[in-house]
Scaffold this active site. Structure first.
Site, PDB file in Angstrom:
ATOM      1  N   LYS A 108      13.608  71.972 -19.292  1.00 40.65           N
ATOM      2  CA  LYS A 108      14.897  72.144 -19.971  1.00 40.65           C
ATOM      3  C   LYS A 108      14.712  72.909 -21.287  1.00 40.65           C
ATOM      4  O   LYS A 108      15.489  73.818 -21.606  1.00 40.65           O
ATOM      5  CB  LYS A 108      15.551  70.780 -20.231  1.00 40.65           C
ATOM      6  CG  LYS A 108      16.106  70.160 -18.954  1.00 40.65           C
ATOM      7  CD  LYS A 108      16.506  68.698 -19.118  1.00 40.65           C
ATOM      8  CE  LYS A 108      16.878  68.112 -17.759  1.00 40.65           C
ATOM      9  NZ  LYS A 108      17.122  66.657 -17.774  1.00 40.65           N
ATOM     10  N   GLN A 155      17.108  61.622 -21.720  1.00 30.91           N
ATOM     11  CA  GLN A 155      16.420  61.721 -20.430  1.00 30.91           C
ATOM     12  C   GLN A 155      16.266  60.324 -19.816  1.00 30.91           C
ATOM     13  O   GLN A 155      15.721  59.419 -20.430  1.00 30.91           O
ATOM     14  CB  GLN A 155      15.043  62.386 -20.630  1.00 30.91           C
ATOM     15  CG  GLN A 155      14.288  62.647 -19.345  1.00 30.91           C
ATOM     16  CD  GLN A 155      14.983  63.664 -18.429  1.00 30.91           C
ATOM     17  OE1 GLN A 155      15.539  64.659 -18.884  1.00 30.91           O
ATOM     18  NE2 GLN A 155      14.970  63.404 -17.133  1.00 30.91           N
ATOM     19  N   ASP A 165      25.687  65.953 -20.301  1.00 28.63           N
ATOM     20  CA  ASP A 165      25.247  65.396 -19.013  1.00 28.63           C
ATOM     21  C   ASP A 165      26.428  64.778 -18.264  1.00 28.63           C
ATOM     22  O   ASP A 165      26.305  64.425 -17.096  1.00 28.63           O
ATOM     23  CB  ASP A 165      24.181  64.310 -19.245  1.00 28.63           C
ATOM     24  CG  ASP A 165      22.810  64.754 -18.760  1.00 28.63           C
ATOM     25  OD1 ASP A 165      22.745  65.758 -18.029  1.00 28.63           O
ATOM     26  OD2 ASP A 165      21.816  64.087 -19.102  1.00 28.63           O
TER      27      ASP A 165
END
Ligand code: NAD
Length: 281
Positions: A52, A96, A119
């Site tokens: 990422k 994460q 997200d």
């Protein structure tokens, strides 16, 4: 049978993001910023975060990774998120997953400012998605929708079977498909007769984490099969949830693993972060 090439499409999305970032810099002097919180030593999480960060650099984003030890307290994580919520250079915040067992994941995700929730996991954005309002949408199912769009696959009235019902994959996938006027069946580990549902569907979207779960006799002739699963098997190779070799010949379209949905997830993360940056006042 046509392969849906996620790798090429992801590159196309990333190239467009890079172009828009350049314009945003020149016209408004804005550099989109993404903050990633990485907690603990899980090697897969470290690998994903590295990918990422690399992708952010490639499209010209500002990005920071907060690397925290496994033993960190929930309050310290919350304090870091609040700092990122208040940081004007940060447009997107990503925690994460999975988090260590002593941390309440639902609590953590709700601390993220919904306007920076790239997200799409915050209940505010999930609620807006379900009601069909503009929102940040979870990157993996959003990537699948981008694939349907690119390959001009019409979803209206189609029978779609979603296999897997997690908050990050199956449920948002089902909402997006329903919003696109498909007839959606959501199946999961407690579904009595999975094959009855998958074999009746025009489109099967599977994300469960069981290598080769979807077999040749579970899809109808001409079906479209989207494989979200990523599983590392004994010989070290990556496979999906579909028995690709035997299922592919029956399909009109199918995604490979690797090179299918996987690359789309990062591309959509960049796209969501850009969307957030464009909303800066
Ligand atoms: P999860 O464990 O949270 O959820 C799994 C879901 O699958 C559950 O709803 C469960 O009921 C269902 N399930 C499990 N076994 C089943 C079976 N035998 N039959 C029917 N349903 C079954 O997992 P997740 O986080 O949703 O991830 C699922 C898969 O998708 C994993 O392989 C993961 O690596 C992959 N994934 C890929 C991407 C990507 O970028 N391509 C992103 C996220 C997750």
């Amino acid at each position: 049978m046509q392969l849906i090439d996620g790798k090429s499409l992801a590159k196309k999305v990333q190239d467009n993001v890079a172009k828009e970032v350049e314009e945003l810099k020149q016209v408004k002097n804005i550099v989109p910023g993404l903050a990633v919180l990485l907690i603990g030593d899980d090697p897969a999480s470290h690998a994903y975060v590295k990918m990422k960060a690399k992708a952010c650099e490639k499209v010209g984003f500002y990005s920071i990774t907060h690397n925290m030890p496994e033993t960190i307290s929930q309050d310290e994580i919350i304090a870091t998120i609040e700092m990122m919520n208040a940081n004007p250079r940060i447009d997107g915040i990503l925690v994460q997953l999975p988090l260590p067992k002593h941390i309440d994941t639902d609590r953590i995700l709700e601390v993220i400012d919904p306007k920076k929730d790239v997200d799409g996991f915050h209940a505010y954005n999930v609620g807006r998605l379900v009601t069909g309002l503009d929102s940040f949408v979870a990157c993996t199912p959003l990537g699948v929708m981008k694939m349907f769009e690119e390959y001009e696959i019409d979803l209206q009235g189609k029978d779609v079977c979603v296999v897997g019902a997690s908050n990050i994959v199956g449920k948002p996938m089902a909402s997006l498909l329903l919003n696109a006027n498909a007839t959606v069946t959501v199946t999961h580990i407690f579904t009595k007769d999975l094959k009855a549902h998958t074999s009746a569907a025009d489109i099967v979207v599977v994300g469960v984490g069981v290598p080769g779960l979807i077999k040749e006799d579970m899809v109808k002739e001409g079906a479209i099969v989207i494989d979200i699963g990523i599983n590392r098997i004994e010989d070290g190779s990556l496979v999906g949830d579909v028995d690709f070799k035997n299922v592919a010949p029956k399909c009109s379209y199918i995604t490979p693993v690797p090179g299918g949905v996987g690359p789309m997830t990062i591309a959509m993360l960049l796209s969501n972060t850009l969307k957030s940056a464009k909303k800066r006042v």
